[in-house]
Motif scaffolding. Sequence first.
Motif, PDB file in Angstrom:
ATOM      1  N   LEU A  78       0.805  -1.128   0.044  1.00 35.10           N
ATOM      2  CA  LEU A  78      -0.142  -0.076   0.003  1.00 35.10           C
ATOM      3  C   LEU A  78       0.827   1.128   0.027  1.00 35.10           C
ATOM      4  O   LEU A  78       1.722   1.252   0.802  1.00 35.10           O
ATOM      5  N   TYR A  79       0.709   1.947  -0.844  1.00 33.07           N
ATOM      6  CA  TYR A  79       1.623   3.363  -1.038  1.00 33.07           C
ATOM      7  C   TYR A  79       0.771   4.570  -1.039  1.00 33.07           C
ATOM      8  O   TYR A  79      -0.353   4.574  -1.793  1.00 33.07           O
ATOM      9  N   ILE A  80       1.413   5.587  -0.597  1.00 30.53           N
ATOM     10  CA  ILE A  80       0.756   6.857  -0.658  1.00 30.53           C
ATOM     11  C   ILE A  80       1.672   7.694  -1.781  1.00 30.53           C
ATOM     12  O   ILE A  80       2.779   8.027  -1.478  1.00 30.53           O
ATOM     13  N   LEU A  83      -4.743  12.031   5.626  1.00 33.75           N
ATOM     14  CA  LEU A  83      -3.786  11.369   6.118  1.00 33.75           C
ATOM     15  C   LEU A  83      -4.189  11.307   7.748  1.00 33.75           C
ATOM     16  O   LEU A  83      -4.572  12.558   8.274  1.00 33.75           O
ATOM     17  N   TYR A 102      -2.020  11.663  10.148  1.00 33.13           N
ATOM     18  CA  TYR A 102      -0.784  12.631  10.473  1.00 33.13           C
ATOM     19  C   TYR A 102      -0.263  13.232   9.264  1.00 33.13           C
ATOM     20  O   TYR A 102      -0.329  12.535   8.108  1.00 33.13           O
ATOM     21  N   VAL A 134       2.578  13.543   6.621  1.00 34.69           N
ATOM     22  CA  VAL A 134       3.643  13.016   6.126  1.00 34.69           C
ATOM     23  C   VAL A 134       4.191  13.998   4.823  1.00 34.69           C
ATOM     24  O   VAL A 134       3.702  14.258   3.974  1.00 34.69           O
ATOM     25  N   TYR A 191      -3.875   6.989  -2.230  1.00 34.05           N
ATOM     26  CA  TYR A 191      -3.580   5.682  -1.721  1.00 34.05           C
ATOM     27  C   TYR A 191      -3.554   4.625  -2.857  1.00 34.05           C
ATOM     28  O   TYR A 191      -4.744   4.884  -3.735  1.00 34.05           O
ATOM     29  N   LYS A 245       4.861   7.787   1.129  1.00 30.48           N
ATOM     30  CA  LYS A 245       5.153   6.456   2.446  1.00 30.48           C
ATOM     31  C   LYS A 245       4.557   5.165   1.620  1.00 30.48           C
ATOM     32  O   LYS A 245       3.980   5.230   0.772  1.00 30.48           O
ATOM     33  N   PHE A 246       5.131   3.909   2.068  1.00 32.68           N
ATOM     34  CA  PHE A 246       4.584   2.727   1.503  1.00 32.68           C
ATOM     35  C   PHE A 246       4.649   1.628   2.805  1.00 32.68           C
ATOM     36  O   PHE A 246       5.457   1.727   3.503  1.00 32.68           O
ATOM     37  N   GLN A 247       4.034   0.520   2.542  1.00 34.11           N
ATOM     38  CA  GLN A 247       4.219  -0.644   3.448  1.00 34.11           C
ATOM     39  C   GLN A 247       3.802  -1.752   2.730  1.00 34.11           C
ATOM     40  O   GLN A 247       2.810  -1.899   1.985  1.00 34.11           O
ATOM     41  N   TYR A 284      -5.897  -4.595   8.424  1.00 33.85           N
ATOM     42  CA  TYR A 284      -5.297  -3.277   8.705  1.00 33.85           C
ATOM     43  C   TYR A 284      -5.734  -2.406   7.721  1.00 33.85           C
ATOM     44  O   TYR A 284      -5.706  -0.999   7.857  1.00 33.85           O
ATOM     45  N   ILE A 317       0.859   3.396   8.219  1.00 35.07           N
ATOM     46  CA  ILE A 317       0.645   3.758   6.617  1.00 35.07           C
ATOM     47  C   ILE A 317      -0.402   5.205   6.741  1.00 35.07           C
ATOM     48  O   ILE A 317      -0.969   5.340   5.927  1.00 35.07           O
ATOM     49  N   ALA A 318      -0.470   5.584   8.002  1.00 35.89           N
ATOM     50  CA  ALA A 318      -1.150   7.039   8.012  1.00 35.89           C
ATOM     51  C   ALA A 318      -2.760   7.019   7.804  1.00 35.89           C
ATOM     52  O   ALA A 318      -3.423   7.939   7.568  1.00 35.89           O
ATOM     53  N   LEU A 319      -3.427   5.490   8.254  1.00 34.57           N
ATOM     54  CA  LEU A 319      -4.541   5.442   8.272  1.00 34.57           C
ATOM     55  C   LEU A 319      -5.258   5.749   9.462  1.00 34.57           C
ATOM     56  O   LEU A 319      -6.368   6.193   9.490  1.00 34.57           O
ATOM     57  N   PRO A 379      -4.167   7.488  13.501  1.00 33.59           N
ATOM     58  CA  PRO A 379      -3.290   8.160  14.186  1.00 33.59           C
ATOM     59  C   PRO A 379      -2.448   7.612  15.153  1.00 33.59           C
ATOM     60  O   PRO A 379      -2.948   6.765  15.802  1.00 33.59           O
TER      61      PRO A 379
END
Lengths: 146, 81
Positions: A7-9, A48, A50, A52, A60, A87-89, B28, B70-72, B74
């Motif tokens: 998942l990347y932003i 988001l 917070y 980034v 997304y 950002k990515f995960q 998630y 991944i900022a979904l 806080p």
Amino acid sequence: MNHYETLYIVNPELDDENLKGVVDKFRDLIEKEKGVIVKLEEWGKQRLAYLVKKFDHGSYVLMDYCGGPGITAELERDLKLDDRILKFQTVKLADDVEPQELVQREEEAKKETAAATEEQAQEVEETAQEEKIESDTSDKEVNNGI
Amino acid sequence: MAYNRGRMTYHRRKVCRFCADSSLVIDYKDSRMLRYFTTERGKIIPRRISGNCAKHQRMLTVAIKRARNIALLPFTTSTIR
């Protein structure tokens, strides 16, 4: 092959064309690394939780794919170097899977959801019509009162 | 939430909602569902309050932490948003 999910932003200020370029770039990368794309979803611009890189929104993109064990290292290096990615995960979902099976299952699920949304749309229409009838009658009552 | 006030003791049998309903999946990416298991400040609600079983609470904490990454969700909301 292993089953992964990334998942990347993406930077929210990119226009649709550039965003598509980013998505295509990483899809092609997976294919170049002999991976198989199972699912590619764009969630659109979202808030988001917070900041980034000083952004409070982001686009997304979810990529579901199969590949050998080295594929994530390759992908994550490119994600890190690309400054359009905020950002990515990556999460490993399963070991030793048959990619064709997953692709097939995904297509079936897609068909099912399409049918379900169609049904829902019909239901919504029906309720809307009912409401219309109700509001019509209430209008009449008001007229009678005057 | 039901709190015990003074001498008034009140017990409600809490059942893990993931055990009760097997159609619920802990994911998630489903931030709306995860938000239910966090406080307004973004902390994870403990098992003794939410009533989850150990297995599902463990899966839930992993999911919440992934969502935070991944900022979904806080990490904290002490800053004004």
